[in-house]
Scaffold this motif. Structure first.
Motif, PDB file in Angstrom:
ATOM      1  N   THR A 160     -27.932 -38.066 -35.092  1.00  0.00           N
ATOM      2  CA  THR A 160     -29.020 -38.250 -34.132  1.00  0.00           C
ATOM      3  C   THR A 160     -30.329 -38.309 -34.906  1.00  0.00           C
ATOM      4  N   ALA A 161     -31.455 -38.338 -34.172  1.00  0.00           N
ATOM      5  CA  ALA A 161     -32.768 -38.448 -34.802  1.00  0.00           C
ATOM      6  C   ALA A 161     -33.791 -37.715 -33.948  1.00  0.00           C
ATOM      7  N   TYR A 162     -34.912 -37.389 -34.592  1.00  0.00           N
ATOM      8  CA  TYR A 162     -35.985 -36.704 -33.864  1.00  0.00           C
ATOM      9  C   TYR A 162     -37.311 -37.094 -34.510  1.00  0.00           C
ATOM     10  N   PRO A 163     -38.319 -37.445 -33.697  1.00  0.00           N
ATOM     11  CA  PRO A 163     -39.630 -37.775 -34.256  1.00  0.00           C
ATOM     12  C   PRO A 163     -40.398 -36.508 -34.622  1.00  0.00           C
ATOM     13  N   VAL A 164     -40.924 -36.442 -35.824  1.00  0.00           N
ATOM     14  CA  VAL A 164     -41.654 -35.254 -36.265  1.00  0.00           C
ATOM     15  C   VAL A 164     -43.076 -35.614 -36.688  1.00  0.00           C
ATOM     16  N   SER A 165     -43.665 -36.571 -36.018  1.00  0.00           N
ATOM     17  CA  SER A 165     -45.045 -36.951 -36.311  1.00  0.00           C
ATOM     18  C   SER A 165     -46.036 -35.937 -35.763  1.00  0.00           C
ATOM     19  N   GLY A 166     -45.574 -35.061 -34.866  1.00  0.00           N
ATOM     20  CA  GLY A 166     -46.471 -34.125 -34.216  1.00  0.00           C
ATOM     21  C   GLY A 166     -47.125 -34.678 -32.973  1.00  0.00           C
ATOM     22  N   SER A 167     -46.725 -35.858 -32.557  1.00  0.00           N
ATOM     23  CA  SER A 167     -47.294 -36.498 -31.369  1.00  0.00           C
ATOM     24  C   SER A 167     -46.630 -35.951 -30.105  1.00  0.00           C
ATOM     25  N   GLU A 168     -47.045 -36.482 -28.959  1.00  0.00           N
ATOM     26  CA  GLU A 168     -46.405 -36.105 -27.701  1.00  0.00           C
ATOM     27  C   GLU A 168     -44.923 -36.460 -27.720  1.00  0.00           C
ATOM     28  N   ASN A 169     -44.550 -37.472 -28.487  1.00  0.00           N
ATOM     29  CA  ASN A 169     -43.138 -37.798 -28.648  1.00  0.00           C
ATOM     30  C   ASN A 169     -42.371 -36.593 -29.182  1.00  0.00           C
ATOM     31  N   THR A 170     -42.965 -35.897 -30.142  1.00  0.00           N
ATOM     32  CA  THR A 170     -42.334 -34.708 -30.713  1.00  0.00           C
ATOM     33  C   THR A 170     -42.236 -33.597 -29.674  1.00  0.00           C
ATOM     34  N   THR A 171     -43.312 -33.426 -28.922  1.00  0.00           N
ATOM     35  CA  THR A 171     -43.405 -32.305 -27.989  1.00  0.00           C
ATOM     36  C   THR A 171     -42.514 -32.453 -26.775  1.00  0.00           C
ATOM     37  N   TRP A 172     -42.559 -33.622 -26.135  1.00  0.00           N
ATOM     38  CA  TRP A 172     -41.905 -33.715 -24.831  1.00  0.00           C
ATOM     39  C   TRP A 172     -40.387 -33.671 -24.935  1.00  0.00           C
ATOM     40  N   MET A 173     -39.840 -33.959 -26.120  1.00  0.00           N
ATOM     41  CA  MET A 173     -38.396 -33.860 -26.284  1.00  0.00           C
ATOM     42  C   MET A 173     -37.919 -32.412 -26.353  1.00  0.00           C
ATOM     43  N   LEU A 174     -38.852 -31.480 -26.597  1.00  0.00           N
ATOM     44  CA  LEU A 174     -38.496 -30.056 -26.594  1.00  0.00           C
ATOM     45  C   LEU A 174     -38.433 -29.495 -25.178  1.00  0.00           C
ATOM     46  N   TRP A 175     -39.267 -30.015 -24.275  1.00  0.00           N
ATOM     47  CA  TRP A 175     -39.396 -29.402 -22.944  1.00  0.00           C
ATOM     48  C   TRP A 175     -38.086 -29.320 -22.158  1.00  0.00           C
ATOM     49  N   PRO A 176     -37.216 -30.334 -22.138  1.00  0.00           N
ATOM     50  CA  PRO A 176     -35.974 -30.167 -21.377  1.00  0.00           C
ATOM     51  C   PRO A 176     -35.111 -28.996 -21.854  1.00  0.00           C
ATOM     52  N   LEU A 177     -35.045 -28.801 -23.169  1.00  0.00           N
ATOM     53  CA  LEU A 177     -34.267 -27.664 -23.679  1.00  0.00           C
ATOM     54  C   LEU A 177     -34.912 -26.351 -23.278  1.00  0.00           C
ATOM     55  N   LEU A 178     -36.240 -26.307 -23.286  1.00  0.00           N
ATOM     56  CA  LEU A 178     -36.950 -25.117 -22.835  1.00  0.00           C
ATOM     57  C   LEU A 178     -36.615 -24.814 -21.382  1.00  0.00           C
ATOM     58  N   TRP A 179     -36.709 -25.821 -20.525  1.00  0.00           N
ATOM     59  CA  TRP A 179     -36.433 -25.630 -19.096  1.00  0.00           C
ATOM     60  C   TRP A 179     -34.982 -25.236 -18.852  1.00  0.00           C
ATOM     61  N   GLN A 180     -34.059 -25.887 -19.567  1.00  0.00           N
ATOM     62  CA  GLN A 180     -32.645 -25.571 -19.371  1.00  0.00           C
ATOM     63  C   GLN A 180     -32.331 -24.122 -19.749  1.00  0.00           C
ATOM     64  N   HIS A 181     -33.096 -23.555 -20.648  1.00  0.00           N
ATOM     65  CA  HIS A 181     -32.911 -22.152 -21.032  1.00  0.00           C
ATOM     66  C   HIS A 181     -33.680 -21.211 -20.111  1.00  0.00           C
ATOM     67  N   GLY A 182     -34.270 -21.753 -19.058  1.00  0.00           N
ATOM     68  CA  GLY A 182     -34.967 -20.923 -18.087  1.00  0.00           C
ATOM     69  C   GLY A 182     -36.424 -20.673 -18.403  1.00  0.00           C
ATOM     70  N   GLY A 183     -36.968 -21.407 -19.377  1.00  0.00           N
ATOM     71  CA  GLY A 183     -38.346 -21.186 -19.776  1.00  0.00           C
ATOM     72  C   GLY A 183     -39.329 -22.079 -19.032  1.00  0.00           C
ATOM     73  N   ALA A 184     -40.606 -21.878 -19.329  1.00  0.00           N
ATOM     74  CA  ALA A 184     -41.686 -22.647 -18.724  1.00  0.00           C
ATOM     75  C   ALA A 184     -42.718 -22.985 -19.788  1.00  0.00           C
ATOM     76  N   ILE A 185     -43.419 -24.086 -19.590  1.00  0.00           N
ATOM     77  CA  ILE A 185     -44.480 -24.469 -20.524  1.00  0.00           C
ATOM     78  C   ILE A 185     -45.683 -23.552 -20.350  1.00  0.00           C
ATOM     79  N   LEU A 186     -46.064 -23.325 -19.081  1.00  0.00           N
ATOM     80  CA  LEU A 186     -47.239 -22.521 -18.750  1.00  0.00           C
ATOM     81  C   LEU A 186     -46.909 -21.526 -17.651  1.00  0.00           C
ATOM     82  N   SER A 187     -47.773 -20.568 -17.480  1.00  0.00           N
ATOM     83  CA  SER A 187     -47.687 -19.676 -16.327  1.00  0.00           C
ATOM     84  C   SER A 187     -47.951 -20.476 -15.058  1.00  0.00           C
ATOM     85  N   LYS A 188     -47.632 -19.907 -13.911  1.00  0.00           N
ATOM     86  CA  LYS A 188     -47.770 -20.634 -12.655  1.00  0.00           C
ATOM     87  C   LYS A 188     -49.200 -21.060 -12.358  1.00  0.00           C
TER      88      LYS A 188
END
Length: 429
Positions: free
Chosen positions: A196-224
């Protein structure tokens, strides 16, 4: 060429936008008055030609409305900076393409129109757009535009590489452990093939691919209340640790420093699976690659994904005739029939549920194998990215943290904690 592109994030400070001041005027529009509006498409040349044809078609049906079409900037990523300068000088367009992650900054300019009254009219069919797209277009209760592109992240895989490795194709029930195991078996450093592959430029491309794994583990980006970072919770650390283990321990993940290489490497048969979206199908079709599509892998049965809706954002010039003409045009542009005739041929997902009944949609699913899977995957896009002041900076800090961790230069917990500290300051501003 598809209007959907990967999502690297242009940067602009809130302060620059606030220099623009406030919009004016409440005069009544004359629907028959001659009017000229400007449209910044933010698109590459071939896509812009399609949009120019649409503008000409609309002018034929509405002779009093002239639409001046241009890209607005050399690339979509540069459009936000150009808009910032145009707000200050008063030369901003009536309509522009905008990445959804820019929504808050654009709304803070004081230049955006409010389409709240229009979307409340049942005739517009606001509920036909995906929830994430509607949420992205709405900032502090104000609707600043209509969806231009809807998408989500899934898996696109190379069937030939799976066959050579004697691996079963990914399914919608895959876990992340399944994904990791397959990536290890697909990887062959002797032939420069990665699982597989992952972009590591530090752009939003890098960031937004992390969010689904965060959510699936029950996490949140920000407080309510949207004021406190929470991505550095145990859920965030687990998500980033998993990716780190694939990149550093397994070495089954190609790390793209530019955001521009992993797509072509997939087309060249050097990457077995991509975490990507429907925009990838257009290029794959040109190469006649045998591929398949599946939902994102899940954790504990949760296959949550992320949608990155983009917008046709509308701006005010204190001229009611221009304001109404811009609204009417974008409503027509995103209507069931117009979108079905024009976006679907380029591999974009339908903006509206109602398009699924059109002949154009049937042709779309035939021309782009796997497209139906991405349409179904919209139901797994349960949360939008935050539309709060400071998200641009937060995205940068998280992107840098992910990049460092995947390259073995930092530990997940420490990197996310540092990003959270910086993000707290950005959100406070």
């Amino acid at each position: 060429m598809a209007l959907a592109f990967p999502r690297p994030l242009a940067v602009m400070t809130v302060a620059a936008l606030l220099l623009a001041g406030c919009s004016g005027g409440k005069k009544t529009a004359d629907p028959n008055a001659p009017v000229t509006i400007t449209w910044w498409t933010g698109q590459a040349e071939d896509a812009e030609k399609l949009l120019e044809a649409l503008a000409a078609e609309y002018h034929t049906a509405h002779p009093n409305v002239t639409i001046k079409v241009s890209a607005g900037a050399p690339t979509t990523d540069e459009l936000l900076t150009k808009l910032s300068a145009a707000f200050v000088s008063g030369t901003h367009p009536d309509i522009s393409y905008a990445y959804g992650s820019w929504a808050t900054q654009l709304a803070q300019s004081g230049r955006t129109q409010d389409l709240s009254a229009e979307v409340a009219d049942p005739k517009l069919g606001w509920q036909e757009f995906p929830p994430a797209a509607r949420a992205t277009a709405t900032v502090d209760g104000k609707v600043i535009g209509l969806p231009a592109v809807v998408d989500n992240l899934g898996i696109i895989y190379n069937k030939k590489l799976f066959d050579q490795a004697k691996l079963a194709y990914p399914t919608d029930d895959w876990t992340w452990d399944d994904f990791r195991a397959a990536a290890k078996k697909l990887t062959n450093h002797a032939t420069n093939v990665y699982g597989t592959a992952y972009p590591v430029s530090g752009s939003e491309n890098t960031t937004w691919m992390l969010w689904p794994l965060l959510w699936q583990h029950g996490g949140a980006i920000l407080s309510k209340d949207g004021k406190t970072p929470q991505f550095n919770s145990d859920a965030g650390v687990q998500a980033l640790t998993f990716l780190r283990d694939m990149a550093v321990t397994d070495k089954s993940m190609y790390l793209d420093q530019t955001d521009e290489k992993f797509g072509p490497l997939f087309l060249d048969g050097r990457v077995g699976m991509l975490i990507t979206g429907p925009w990838q199908m257009y290029d794959i079709k040109q190469r006649k690659l045998e591929y398949g599509v599946a939902f994102l892998p899940g954790f504990n049965g949760d296959h949550q994904t992320i949608s990155g809706p983009d917008l046709w954002t509308l701006y005010d010039h204190a001229d009611p005739n221009r304001a109404k003409a811009a609204k009417d045009f974008v409503i027509w542009l995103t209507s069931k029939d117009t979108d079905a005739r024009n976006s679907l041929v380029n591999g974009n997902l339908p903006l509206r549920d109602s398009e699924k009944t059109t002949p154009a949609y049937q042709k779309f699913t035939k021309d782009f194998p796997g497209a139906q899977k991405f349409v179904e995957n919209l139901a797994n896009a349960m949360q939008p990215r935050p539309t709060v002041p400071g998200y641009v900076e937060l995205s940068q800090y998280v992107g840098d943290a992910v990049s460092q961790v995947l390259q073995g230069a930092a530990e997940p917990k420490a990197a996310l904690d540092a990003a959270a500290k910086k993000s707290t300051e950005a959100l406070a501003q």
